[in-house]
Every structure is written in C-alpha cells, then in structure tokens.
Motif scaffolding. Structure first.
Motif, PDB file in Angstrom:
ATOM      1  N   ILE A 252      20.483  25.902   6.610  1.00 22.57           N
ATOM      2  CA  ILE A 252      19.195  26.576   6.469  1.00 22.57           C
ATOM      3  C   ILE A 252      19.315  28.091   6.592  1.00 22.57           C
ATOM      4  O   ILE A 252      18.965  28.829   5.682  1.00 22.57           O
ATOM      5  CB  ILE A 252      18.148  26.030   7.467  1.00 22.57           C
ATOM      6  N   ASN A 253      19.821  28.601   7.723  1.00 20.73           N
ATOM      7  CA  ASN A 253      19.839  30.051   7.920  1.00 20.73           C
ATOM      8  C   ASN A 253      20.825  30.745   6.994  1.00 20.73           C
ATOM      9  O   ASN A 253      20.518  31.762   6.390  1.00 20.73           O
ATOM     10  CB  ASN A 253      20.185  30.383   9.383  1.00 20.73           C
ATOM     11  N   ALA A 254      22.053  30.208   6.923  1.00 18.53           N
ATOM     12  CA  ALA A 254      23.069  30.856   6.097  1.00 18.53           C
ATOM     13  C   ALA A 254      23.052  30.315   4.678  1.00 18.53           C
ATOM     14  O   ALA A 254      23.095  31.061   3.711  1.00 18.53           O
ATOM     15  CB  ALA A 254      24.450  30.663   6.716  1.00 18.53           C
ATOM     16  N   THR A 255      22.991  29.004   4.545  1.00 15.91           N
ATOM     17  CA  THR A 255      23.002  28.372   3.224  1.00 15.91           C
ATOM     18  C   THR A 255      21.975  27.247   3.199  1.00 15.91           C
ATOM     19  O   THR A 255      22.040  26.318   4.011  1.00 15.91           O
ATOM     20  CB  THR A 255      24.392  27.799   2.897  1.00 15.91           C
ATOM     21  N   THR A 256      21.044  27.328   2.295  1.00 19.82           N
ATOM     22  CA  THR A 256      20.011  26.303   2.175  1.00 19.82           C
ATOM     23  C   THR A 256      20.599  25.045   1.542  1.00 19.82           C
ATOM     24  O   THR A 256      21.280  25.137   0.522  1.00 19.82           O
ATOM     25  CB  THR A 256      18.850  26.813   1.307  1.00 19.82           C
ATOM     26  N   ALA A 269      20.891  19.497   6.693  1.00 19.49           N
ATOM     27  CA  ALA A 269      21.075  20.778   7.364  1.00 19.49           C
ATOM     28  C   ALA A 269      21.385  20.488   8.818  1.00 19.49           C
ATOM     29  O   ALA A 269      20.484  20.314   9.630  1.00 19.49           O
ATOM     30  CB  ALA A 269      19.832  21.643   7.246  1.00 19.49           C
ATOM     31  N   GLY A 270      22.648  20.349   9.121  1.00 20.19           N
ATOM     32  CA  GLY A 270      23.034  19.888  10.443  1.00 20.19           C
ATOM     33  C   GLY A 270      23.022  18.371  10.506  1.00 20.19           C
ATOM     34  O   GLY A 270      23.943  17.757  11.039  1.00 20.19           O
ATOM     35  N   GLY A 271      21.989  17.727   9.946  1.00 18.07           N
ATOM     36  CA  GLY A 271      21.919  16.272   9.896  1.00 18.07           C
ATOM     37  C   GLY A 271      22.708  15.704   8.736  1.00 18.07           C
ATOM     38  O   GLY A 271      23.344  16.412   7.962  1.00 18.07           O
ATOM     39  N   SER A 290      14.443  20.828   7.917  1.00 12.25           N
ATOM     40  CA  SER A 290      14.572  21.189   9.323  1.00 12.25           C
ATOM     41  C   SER A 290      15.729  22.172   9.493  1.00 12.25           C
ATOM     42  O   SER A 290      16.716  22.119   8.766  1.00 12.25           O
ATOM     43  CB  SER A 290      14.828  19.934  10.158  1.00 12.25           C
ATOM     44  N   LYS A 291      15.628  23.064  10.485  1.00 12.71           N
ATOM     45  CA  LYS A 291      16.609  24.133  10.625  1.00 12.71           C
ATOM     46  C   LYS A 291      18.032  23.635  10.853  1.00 12.71           C
ATOM     47  O   LYS A 291      18.940  23.922  10.091  1.00 12.71           O
ATOM     48  CB  LYS A 291      16.217  25.039  11.790  1.00 12.71           C
ATOM     49  N   ASN A 292      18.257  22.921  11.946  1.00 12.81           N
ATOM     50  CA  ASN A 292      19.625  22.596  12.338  1.00 12.81           C
ATOM     51  C   ASN A 292      19.974  21.124  12.287  1.00 12.81           C
ATOM     52  O   ASN A 292      21.142  20.784  12.237  1.00 12.81           O
ATOM     53  CB  ASN A 292      19.915  23.109  13.753  1.00 12.81           C
TER      54      ASN A 292
END
Length: 368
Positions: A252-256, A269-271, A290-292
């Motif tokens: 999310i923050n660096a690469t969507t 995204a993390g998941g 979701s972010k992470n």
C-alpha cells in the motif's frame, strides 16, 4: 421401411409422389446428459407441400426426435452406447425417404471430478467417456522474513481442452502443496502443468508459470518485498487467471497491490493473495485495500486471501477466521509476509466431460 413407417407413412393422406426428397445428413455430435445434436441440410425439392418438421431416427430404431430445422437434439440415449442417425422430412403428404446414416457417436453423461487436497491421485475414465477438459492450479508460495517481509508468489493456472481418453484407463493427477516455509508445489494433469508460486529470499517472490501441453495458461502474481522490518510488510500474489495473470502483491504505502486479471486472484497488502475458481472464467479478484494486512480478493468465484491462521491453512477449504499469519486464498493464493508457519494455499485440479462439448474457460465449464 420401418423408419418411414414410424414417421407416419401408413397414415391417411400419404402420397409417395408428393413427399419431399430425403435431407442430406450432416454431422452428429455427442452432447452432455446422454443426448446428441444431429445436423442436416434440407432437401431442395419439398414435394407437393412445404416441410413442416424433420424426424431424426437413432440406429437403435427406438429413439426418435422431431424439430423444425437443423440441428435436432435426440435425448435419453444410453451412456456408453454408440449411435448413428438418419433424418426424414415431413410435409402434409407424409415422410420423405430417410437420409444416409451419420457418423457414429458414443453417448456420455456430463460430469466432473475435482481434486482439492494436495497429493497424487489416479483418475479412471468412466464408461463412455472418450474426451475431457481440465484446469490445473499450482499452489501458492509461503511468505518469508529477511529484513524485508516478503509475500509468496501465487500459483499459475493452465487449462487444456478436448483431451482424448480411453474408458477404463487410469490417468495421474497431481495437486501441489502449499506447505509452510517453502515454495508452492506444481499441479498437473494430462501433460498440463501449473507451477507453484515461489518463496523468495530477500526480493519479490515470483509467481508460478504454466508449462507442458495446454490450451492456455497464465502466471500467478508475484509476492511483494515490503519496506523492511517494522515497516510495511509485502503481500502475497494472486493465483493466475483463465485469461490473464494473478494480481501482484504490494504494501500500500510503497507499492499498491494489483487486481487479478482474466479471473485471477487479487494481490494482497501484507495479507495473502486471492485464489481463483475451478468453474471457468469469472470476475477478477480485487486488490487489497487494507494498509498492512489486507488479503487479495478471490477471482472466478473463489474466496479471497486474508490474514488468516498462522498455521498452514487446510487444503480444500476456504478462508478461516482472521487472527495472525497471512495465508493465501484457495486455490493458489500466495501467503502474506508470514512468520514461520504461514502457508500459501494448495493447488487444485478439475476434470470435466464430455470434452467434445465442454471446454474451459466458459463453454459449459460450470456444474456438474
């Protein structure tokens, strides 16, 4: 003579000089559910009146069907039995002479067999089944911690249509395992192979790729390398689709993360990444929002990946209750960044028949 008798040659008003000429026989094609489609060309001479219906006769002399034009479907045939067909044209004066006989078909009943638990199996072609189509999905790779938190790659998807088989013969089916702390295993059937997603070391984890003999095949999405310890963990790649690759993971923050294409699973995204479906091409899996710890959406009707149980998820089931760990969506989703023990989803194989009339990604590929 018996076929024309059955069509009504003995009824009042029959006039041999005013009936139509015989139709020209075309191709008979075996369909699902013990039926056959019989094609023909109308006669140029219709006799003393317009043609009202056509009667198709099966070679057993018992099964008949009528229709207004070509093709005509003959139903309720017997599984495993062979048939040829002849056609007569009917006008108000009676039936025409019958056409020549068609090619021979073997009646089959539409069905399927799915394998959703990792392992090696033997599939035996049922009586009367001479052609099948197959889809194979590789297992997802596990996540990895190496400074950055890396998501596992998604498994590939490959399908193959109209495969000739021999009734009674056994064929080997392999379903790849989504084991923890490892890359995903390949799935294979009838020479089509869908590779499992990678468990990378310190960089983006590659998605699986198709190989062997297949009609079409698409890679799984890659698992993304997150932005470091205590930063934004990388998500798992989605399983490959029927007409496009699986979605790539992100943080999310660096690469969507990216949505799946061609019915493939979305990137996490993390998941974990999303899985795909076994019933042909459907919707694309959405990318995680979701972010992470967001899981990628499932493509083609499968469930999505998510931040599910830390232990390796059970093959053959869909997502459990979110806790910790970042497992992939079944089948083929790559795990999220994953402490040891998370797991990519296992692969899957589905066989459908008859392969002469049922084909991936969308021609009667659904249930049964």
């Amino acid at each position: 003579m018996s076929f024309r008798y059955n069509a009504g040659i003995n009824r009042p008003g029959y006039n041999a000089l005013k009936v139509a000429n015989a139709p020209t026989i075309g191709t008979a094609t075996a369909g699902s559910s013990n039926c056959a489609s019989v094609a023909f060309t109308a006669p140029s001479c219709t006799g003393g009146s317009v043609i009202t219906t056509y009667t198709v006769f099966a070679s057993c002399g018992v099964k008949t069907a009528t229709g207004a034009s070509s093709p005509v479907t003959v139903s309720c045939l017997t599984t495993g039995s062979s048939y040829t067909f002849q056609v007569a044209a009917n006008n108000i004066y009676g039936p025409s002479p019958v056409s020549a006989s068609s090619n021979s078909i073997t009646a089959v009943n539409a069905s399927s067999q799915s394998y959703t638990t990792s392992g090696t199996y033997s599939w035996v072609a049922p009586t009367g089944v001479t052609s099948v189509s197959v889809v194979v999905v590789g297992a997802g790779g596990d996540g990895y911690v190496c400074g950055p938190y890396i998501g596992g790659g998604g498994g590939a998807l490959a399908y193959r249509n109209a495969i000739s088989v021999t009734p009674g013969n056994s064929y080997t089916i392999v379903v790849g395992a989504g084991a923890p702390n490892a890359s995903g295993g390949s799935s294979s059937a009838f020479s089509a192979v869908a590779g499992g997603g990678a468990r990378s070391t310190c960089s983006n984890a590659n998605g699986g790729t198709p190989s062997g003999t297949y009609t079409a095949g698409f890679a799984g999405g890659y698992g993304y390398s997150g932005s470091g310890c205590c930063g934004h963990p990388g998500g798992g790649g989605g399983a490959g689709g029927y007409a496009g690759v699986g979605g790539h993971g992100g943080d999310i923050n660096a690469t969507t993360p990216i949505a799946g294409s061609g019915g493939g699973g979305g990137g996490g995204a993390g998941g974990g990444g999303g899985g795909t479906g076994l019933n042909g091409q459907g919707t694309n899996g959405a990318a995680a929002t979701s972010k992470n710890n967001g899981g990628g959406g499932g493509g083609s009707g499968a469930q999505s990946g998510h931040y599910g149980g830390r232990t390796n998820r059970t093959c053959g089931t869909f997502n459990g209750t979110p806790t910790t760990g970042y497992n992939g969506g079944f089948p083929g989703g790559g795990a999220g960044y994953g402490a040891a023990g998370s797991g990519g989803a296992c692969g899957a194989v589905r066989i459908i028949w008859p392969g002469s009339t049922r084909a991936f990604p969308s021609t009667c590929a659904g249930s049964p």
